[in-house]
Design an enzyme around this catalytic site. Structure first.
Site, PDB file in Angstrom:
ATOM      1  N   TYR A 146       0.733  -1.090  -0.031  1.00 29.20           N
ATOM      2  CA  TYR A 146      -0.178  -0.048  -0.186  1.00 29.20           C
ATOM      3  C   TYR A 146       0.918   1.224  -0.227  1.00 29.20           C
ATOM      4  CZ  TYR A 146      -3.926  -3.010   1.402  1.00 29.20           C
ATOM      5  OH  TYR A 146      -4.942  -3.932   1.478  1.00 29.20           O
ATOM      6  N   LYS A 177      -0.752  -8.108  -2.930  1.00 27.69           N
ATOM      7  CA  LYS A 177      -2.237  -7.563  -2.823  1.00 27.69           C
ATOM      8  C   LYS A 177      -2.181  -6.250  -2.987  1.00 27.69           C
ATOM      9  CE  LYS A 177      -5.710  -7.204   0.892  1.00 27.69           C
ATOM     10  NZ  LYS A 177      -6.376  -7.896   1.813  1.00 27.69           N
TER      11      LYS A 177
HETATM   12  P1  FBP Z   1     -10.942  -4.973   2.826  1.00 27.94           P
HETATM   13  O1  FBP Z   1     -11.068  -5.481   1.651  1.00 27.94           O
HETATM   14  O2  FBP Z   1     -11.871  -5.000   3.882  1.00 27.94           O
HETATM   15  O3  FBP Z   1     -10.560  -3.423   2.443  1.00 27.94           O
HETATM   16  O4  FBP Z   1      -9.559  -5.604   3.347  1.00 27.94           O
HETATM   17  C1  FBP Z   1      -8.270  -5.229   2.960  1.00 27.94           C
HETATM   18  C2  FBP Z   1      -7.397  -4.915   3.917  1.00 27.94           C
HETATM   19  O5  FBP Z   1      -6.195  -4.984   3.152  1.00 27.94           O
HETATM   20  C3  FBP Z   1      -7.061  -5.713   5.297  1.00 27.94           C
HETATM   21  O6  FBP Z   1      -6.500  -6.820   5.110  1.00 27.94           O
HETATM   22  C4  FBP Z   1      -6.861  -4.675   6.059  1.00 27.94           C
HETATM   23  O7  FBP Z   1      -7.148  -4.987   7.473  1.00 27.94           O
HETATM   24  C5  FBP Z   1      -7.439  -3.336   5.732  1.00 27.94           C
HETATM   25  O8  FBP Z   1      -7.471  -3.453   4.398  1.00 27.94           O
HETATM   26  C6  FBP Z   1      -6.571  -2.233   5.687  1.00 27.94           C
HETATM   27  O9  FBP Z   1      -6.856  -1.203   5.251  1.00 27.94           O
HETATM   28  P2  FBP Z   1      -6.339   0.483   5.514  1.00 27.94           P
HETATM   29  O10 FBP Z   1      -4.810   0.166   5.549  1.00 27.94           O
HETATM   30  O11 FBP Z   1      -6.740   0.987   4.448  1.00 27.94           O
HETATM   31  O12 FBP Z   1      -7.057   0.818   6.813  1.00 27.94           O
END
Ligand code: FBP
Length: 253
Positions: A146, A177
């Site tokens: 991310y 992912k």
């Molecule tokens: P979602 O499909 O609910 O968005 O989950 C994906 C995910 O990567 C989870 O594994 C993690 O808890 C969450 O998103 C983290 O989201 P963020 O960093 O945006 O708060």
């Protein structure tokens, strides 16, 4: 180094994973209701929905080990995590070892790297040791990549999405992912940039079902492996019917 065995968590190179680490990442008030606050409900969705694997932090993996085992749904344990309370530049440290994950029954491990954060190097370093250890014993590694923080300022979503996917390949992840920006061509490029690293998309906050299913279609058309989603499924009124639709899109059956 052994070739990681992806067969336990993928079906012909495709996958649908159910993610449930949001209790740690966001807290129970933001994402959960009476029903989905219970990990047993999530295990039931994963089982009945035919998910290739379920993703938990170590605490749930340990406390619900019997239920997970009984469900026969393969387990992926997330090795790092953080709460949303800290603020500032994002960093997520390792809180579970590869060994502990294996002892809890995991068949693959996951780790988040926030590229662009001023702490990116710390996560890269930690991930690198995990990747080496896991691959030495043939365990697949999934990286949440991310883009976050100062380094991402001024960069486009498309550029950051493709960069995320490519980082997955470069750091040795078996599956990357990433977050989808909603543009099919950009997604295709991101999948291309990931090379032999498989790409799955996260779901994000709950969207209209049709919009979410369109995203599932887009990742398939882009040549990606599938999804690793949480909220869009377990916040749905009918996660079982929704999972059937997802399965049909990803596996055609
Ligand atoms: P979602 O499909 O609910 O968005 O989950 C994906 C995910 O990567 C989870 O594994 C993690 O808890 C969450 O998103 C983290 O989201 P963020 O960093 O945006 O708060």
């Amino acid at each position: 180094m052994r070739k990681p065995n992806l067969d336990k968590i993928m079906d012909n190179g495709k996958a649908m994973f159910l993610a449930y680490d949001q209790g740690l990442e966001h807290g129970p008030t933001k994402d959960f209701n009476d029903k989905n606050a219970d990990p047993n409900y999530i295990i039931e969705i994963a089982k009945k929905g035919g998910y290739n694997a379920i993703i938990f932090q170590k605490g749930i993996a340990e406390k619900y080990s019997e239920e997970i085992k009984k469900s026969k749904v393969p387990l992926i344990i997330k090795l790092n995590g953080k709460t949303s309370l800290r603020g500032g530049e994002q960093i997520s440290h390792q809180i579970c070892s590869v060994k502990e994950a294996l002892s809890l029954g995991a068949v693959a491990v996951g780790y988040t790297i926030y590229i662009g954060s001023e702490f990116e190097e710390d996560m890269m370093k930690e991930f690198s040791a995990i990747e080496e250890e896991a691959h030495n014993i043939g365990i697949p590694v999934i990286t949440w990549i991310y883009p976050r923080g100062k380094g991402t300022e001024g960069k486009s979503e498309a550029e950051l999405m493709a960069y995320s996917a490519r980082v997955g390949l470069e750091v040795g992840a078996d599956i990357a992912k990433i977050r989808y920006n909603g543009n099919k061509d950009d997604l295709k490029w991101a999948v291309k940039a990931a090379g032999k690293t498989k790409v799955v998309i996260a779901g994000g906050t709950k969207a209209e079902e049709d919009k979410f299913l369109q995203e599932v279609k887009d990742i398939v058309v882009a040549g990606g492996a599938g999804i690793a989603v949480g909220r869009n499924v377990w916040q749905s009124q009918d996660p079982f019917a929704l999972s059937k639709k997802i399965k049909k899109i990803i596996f055609g059956k």
